[in-house]
Design a protein around this motif. Sequence first.
Motif, PDB file in Angstrom:
ATOM      1  N   SER A  23      -6.295 -16.761  67.169  1.00  0.00           N
ATOM      2  CA  SER A  23      -6.759 -15.387  67.005  1.00  0.00           C
ATOM      3  C   SER A  23      -6.416 -14.870  65.606  1.00  0.00           C
ATOM      4  O   SER A  23      -7.259 -14.281  64.934  1.00  0.00           O
ATOM      5  CB  SER A  23      -6.123 -14.489  68.060  1.00  0.00           C
ATOM      6  OG  SER A  23      -6.503 -13.156  67.859  1.00  0.00           O
ATOM      7  N   ALA A  24      -5.202 -15.123  65.162  1.00  0.00           N
ATOM      8  CA  ALA A  24      -4.789 -14.684  63.825  1.00  0.00           C
ATOM      9  C   ALA A  24      -5.611 -15.380  62.746  1.00  0.00           C
ATOM     10  O   ALA A  24      -5.980 -14.767  61.740  1.00  0.00           O
ATOM     11  CB  ALA A  24      -3.301 -14.958  63.615  1.00  0.00           C
ATOM     12  N   ALA A  25      -5.929 -16.652  62.965  1.00  0.00           N
ATOM     13  CA  ALA A  25      -6.739 -17.386  62.000  1.00  0.00           C
ATOM     14  C   ALA A  25      -8.156 -16.820  61.936  1.00  0.00           C
ATOM     15  O   ALA A  25      -8.717 -16.621  60.852  1.00  0.00           O
ATOM     16  CB  ALA A  25      -6.771 -18.868  62.353  1.00  0.00           C
TER      17      ALA A  25
ATOM     18  N   GLU B 101      -9.771 -13.994  54.255  1.00  0.00           N
ATOM     19  CA  GLU B 101      -8.889 -15.026  53.730  1.00  0.00           C
ATOM     20  C   GLU B 101      -9.627 -16.367  53.685  1.00  0.00           C
ATOM     21  O   GLU B 101     -10.470 -16.651  54.533  1.00  0.00           O
ATOM     22  CB  GLU B 101      -7.645 -15.160  54.611  1.00  0.00           C
ATOM     23  CG  GLU B 101      -6.774 -13.922  54.604  1.00  0.00           C
ATOM     24  CD  GLU B 101      -5.595 -14.043  55.553  1.00  0.00           C
ATOM     25  OE1 GLU B 101      -4.799 -14.985  55.384  1.00  0.00           O
ATOM     26  OE2 GLU B 101      -5.506 -13.206  56.464  1.00  0.00           O
ATOM     27  N   SER B 102      -9.303 -17.185  52.718  1.00  0.00           N
ATOM     28  CA  SER B 102      -9.938 -18.497  52.598  1.00  0.00           C
ATOM     29  C   SER B 102      -9.350 -19.457  53.629  1.00  0.00           C
ATOM     30  O   SER B 102      -8.236 -19.259  54.132  1.00  0.00           O
ATOM     31  CB  SER B 102      -9.745 -19.064  51.194  1.00  0.00           C
ATOM     32  OG  SER B 102      -8.394 -19.479  51.021  1.00  0.00           O
TER      33      SER B 102
ATOM     34  N   ALA C 214      -4.812 -22.289  56.222  1.00  0.00           N
ATOM     35  CA  ALA C 214      -4.185 -23.582  56.510  1.00  0.00           C
ATOM     36  C   ALA C 214      -2.736 -23.587  56.013  1.00  0.00           C
ATOM     37  O   ALA C 214      -1.833 -24.050  56.727  1.00  0.00           O
ATOM     38  CB  ALA C 214      -4.983 -24.712  55.858  1.00  0.00           C
ATOM     39  N   GLU C 215      -2.529 -23.040  54.842  1.00  0.00           N
ATOM     40  CA  GLU C 215      -1.173 -22.981  54.287  1.00  0.00           C
ATOM     41  C   GLU C 215      -0.272 -22.078  55.126  1.00  0.00           C
ATOM     42  O   GLU C 215       0.853 -22.431  55.465  1.00  0.00           O
ATOM     43  CB  GLU C 215      -1.230 -22.467  52.844  1.00  0.00           C
ATOM     44  CG  GLU C 215       0.115 -22.449  52.158  1.00  0.00           C
ATOM     45  CD  GLU C 215       0.010 -21.984  50.718  1.00  0.00           C
ATOM     46  OE1 GLU C 215       0.907 -21.234  50.288  1.00  0.00           O
ATOM     47  OE2 GLU C 215      -0.949 -22.379  50.029  1.00  0.00           O
TER      48      GLU C 215
ATOM     49  N   VAL D 112      -1.008 -26.136  58.647  1.00  0.00           N
ATOM     50  CA  VAL D 112      -1.870 -27.199  59.182  1.00  0.00           C
ATOM     51  C   VAL D 112      -2.771 -27.687  58.052  1.00  0.00           C
ATOM     52  O   VAL D 112      -3.024 -26.957  57.087  1.00  0.00           O
ATOM     53  CB  VAL D 112      -2.733 -26.706  60.375  1.00  0.00           C
ATOM     54  CG1 VAL D 112      -1.858 -26.290  61.550  1.00  0.00           C
ATOM     55  CG2 VAL D 112      -3.666 -25.586  59.978  1.00  0.00           C
ATOM     56  N   PRO D 113      -3.282 -28.921  58.161  1.00  0.00           N
ATOM     57  CA  PRO D 113      -4.217 -29.417  57.146  1.00  0.00           C
ATOM     58  C   PRO D 113      -5.499 -28.570  57.119  1.00  0.00           C
ATOM     59  O   PRO D 113      -5.878 -27.953  58.130  1.00  0.00           O
ATOM     60  CB  PRO D 113      -4.526 -30.845  57.601  1.00  0.00           C
ATOM     61  CG  PRO D 113      -3.396 -31.223  58.508  1.00  0.00           C
ATOM     62  CD  PRO D 113      -2.937 -29.946  59.146  1.00  0.00           C
ATOM     63  N   LEU D 114      -6.173 -28.571  55.987  1.00  0.00           N
ATOM     64  CA  LEU D 114      -7.389 -27.774  55.808  1.00  0.00           C
ATOM     65  C   LEU D 114      -8.448 -28.122  56.851  1.00  0.00           C
ATOM     66  O   LEU D 114      -9.062 -27.232  57.439  1.00  0.00           O
ATOM     67  CB  LEU D 114      -7.949 -27.973  54.393  1.00  0.00           C
ATOM     68  CG  LEU D 114      -9.206 -27.191  54.036  1.00  0.00           C
ATOM     69  CD1 LEU D 114      -8.974 -25.693  54.185  1.00  0.00           C
ATOM     70  CD2 LEU D 114      -9.632 -27.520  52.613  1.00  0.00           C
ATOM     71  N   ASN D 115      -8.668 -29.405  57.107  1.00  0.00           N
ATOM     72  CA  ASN D 115      -9.682 -29.792  58.094  1.00  0.00           C
ATOM     73  C   ASN D 115      -9.307 -29.342  59.501  1.00  0.00           C
ATOM     74  O   ASN D 115     -10.179 -29.021  60.312  1.00  0.00           O
ATOM     75  CB  ASN D 115      -9.935 -31.298  58.061  1.00  0.00           C
ATOM     76  CG  ASN D 115     -10.770 -31.690  56.855  1.00  0.00           C
ATOM     77  OD1 ASN D 115     -11.503 -30.868  56.310  1.00  0.00           O
ATOM     78  ND2 ASN D 115     -10.656 -32.930  56.441  1.00  0.00           N
ATOM     79  N   THR D 116      -8.027 -29.303  59.798  1.00  0.00           N
ATOM     80  CA  THR D 116      -7.584 -28.786  61.100  1.00  0.00           C
ATOM     81  C   THR D 116      -7.931 -27.309  61.214  1.00  0.00           C
ATOM     82  O   THR D 116      -8.409 -26.845  62.257  1.00  0.00           O
ATOM     83  CB  THR D 116      -6.071 -28.999  61.284  1.00  0.00           C
ATOM     84  OG1 THR D 116      -5.795 -30.403  61.221  1.00  0.00           O
ATOM     85  CG2 THR D 116      -5.578 -28.430  62.599  1.00  0.00           C
ATOM     86  N   MET D 117      -7.710 -26.562  60.126  1.00  0.00           N
ATOM     87  CA  MET D 117      -8.044 -25.141  60.138  1.00  0.00           C
ATOM     88  C   MET D 117      -9.536 -24.955  60.349  1.00  0.00           C
ATOM     89  O   MET D 117      -9.958 -24.095  61.127  1.00  0.00           O
ATOM     90  CB  MET D 117      -7.604 -24.464  58.831  1.00  0.00           C
ATOM     91  CG  MET D 117      -7.914 -22.983  58.773  1.00  0.00           C
ATOM     92  SD  MET D 117      -7.307 -21.989  60.170  1.00  0.00           S
ATOM     93  CE  MET D 117      -5.550 -22.232  60.038  1.00  0.00           C
ATOM     94  N   ARG D 118     -10.355 -25.756  59.691  1.00  0.00           N
ATOM     95  CA  ARG D 118     -11.810 -25.658  59.878  1.00  0.00           C
ATOM     96  C   ARG D 118     -12.180 -25.914  61.336  1.00  0.00           C
ATOM     97  O   ARG D 118     -13.019 -25.215  61.908  1.00  0.00           O
ATOM     98  CB  ARG D 118     -12.524 -26.653  58.977  1.00  0.00           C
ATOM     99  CG  ARG D 118     -12.502 -26.260  57.524  1.00  0.00           C
ATOM    100  CD  ARG D 118     -13.324 -27.233  56.693  1.00  0.00           C
ATOM    101  NE  ARG D 118     -13.355 -26.798  55.327  1.00  0.00           N
ATOM    102  CZ  ARG D 118     -13.057 -27.560  54.283  1.00  0.00           C
ATOM    103  NH1 ARG D 118     -12.700 -28.823  54.468  1.00  0.00           N
ATOM    104  NH2 ARG D 118     -13.125 -27.080  53.063  1.00  0.00           N
ATOM    105  N   THR D 119     -11.541 -26.900  61.933  1.00  0.00           N
ATOM    106  CA  THR D 119     -11.804 -27.215  63.340  1.00  0.00           C
ATOM    107  C   THR D 119     -11.366 -26.070  64.237  1.00  0.00           C
ATOM    108  O   THR D 119     -12.088 -25.679  65.154  1.00  0.00           O
ATOM    109  CB  THR D 119     -11.091 -28.530  63.742  1.00  0.00           C
ATOM    110  OG1 THR D 119     -11.569 -29.574  62.895  1.00  0.00           O
ATOM    111  CG2 THR D 119     -11.345 -28.884  65.190  1.00  0.00           C
ATOM    112  N   TRP D 120     -10.182 -25.518  63.975  1.00  0.00           N
ATOM    113  CA  TRP D 120      -9.696 -24.368  64.746  1.00  0.00           C
ATOM    114  C   TRP D 120     -10.720 -23.247  64.720  1.00  0.00           C
ATOM    115  O   TRP D 120     -11.071 -22.678  65.751  1.00  0.00           O
ATOM    116  CB  TRP D 120      -8.414 -23.825  64.132  1.00  0.00           C
ATOM    117  CG  TRP D 120      -7.137 -24.513  64.463  1.00  0.00           C
ATOM    118  CD1 TRP D 120      -6.954 -25.747  65.004  1.00  0.00           C
ATOM    119  CD2 TRP D 120      -5.829 -23.981  64.236  1.00  0.00           C
ATOM    120  NE1 TRP D 120      -5.627 -26.018  65.109  1.00  0.00           N
ATOM    121  CE2 TRP D 120      -4.905 -24.944  64.652  1.00  0.00           C
ATOM    122  CE3 TRP D 120      -5.362 -22.785  63.708  1.00  0.00           C
ATOM    123  CZ2 TRP D 120      -3.533 -24.757  64.565  1.00  0.00           C
ATOM    124  CZ3 TRP D 120      -3.989 -22.594  63.619  1.00  0.00           C
ATOM    125  CH2 TRP D 120      -3.089 -23.566  64.050  1.00  0.00           C
TER     126      TRP D 120
END
Length: 184
Positions: free
Chosen positions: A140-142, A151-152, A157-158, A162-170
Amino acid sequence: MSTLPSASQDISRLITRVAMKDRGAFDTLYQRTSAKLFGVCLRVLSDRAEAEEALQEVFVKVWTKADRYAVSDLSPITWLVAVARNHSIDRARARGRGAAPIDEAMEIADDSPGPEALAIASGETQRIYVCLDELEEGRSAAIQGAYLNGESYAELAERHKVPLNTMRTWLRRSLLKLKECLER
């Protein structure tokens, strides 16, 4: 019976159609909003040529990210102004210059919904927050960081470690869950 002011409702429909990659809707959206968004870019950047470039980049963002409008609680013109303003600020920062006062850019937005539109928006906002609460912890926060605060993915991710690709998946999966929840 219309529940939103006509112009706002039309812009909202156009953004929805742009999210479905409707080129005709995109052209119409550009015709109806480009002058106002150019004014935002020009106020922030204080350079006509740079503002023209920024406006084109803003509309590329609108084309690729129109689906993000659906999860915001902003009026359509306010969402478009926010995209233009944030992009222009990023562009000014990348050039090493400070942006013009942001309050001036926001003065351009003509966002005065009536009481009925405010009541509807309030109900929709409540539904969105209920659905956000159903997401896994941190998601939810993401989502709010990416789509409401601008936010980018890299910043998120930072922050969430978590890794950038994990954030994209989230974000992708969370948007799908939000869509399912809001369609109930």
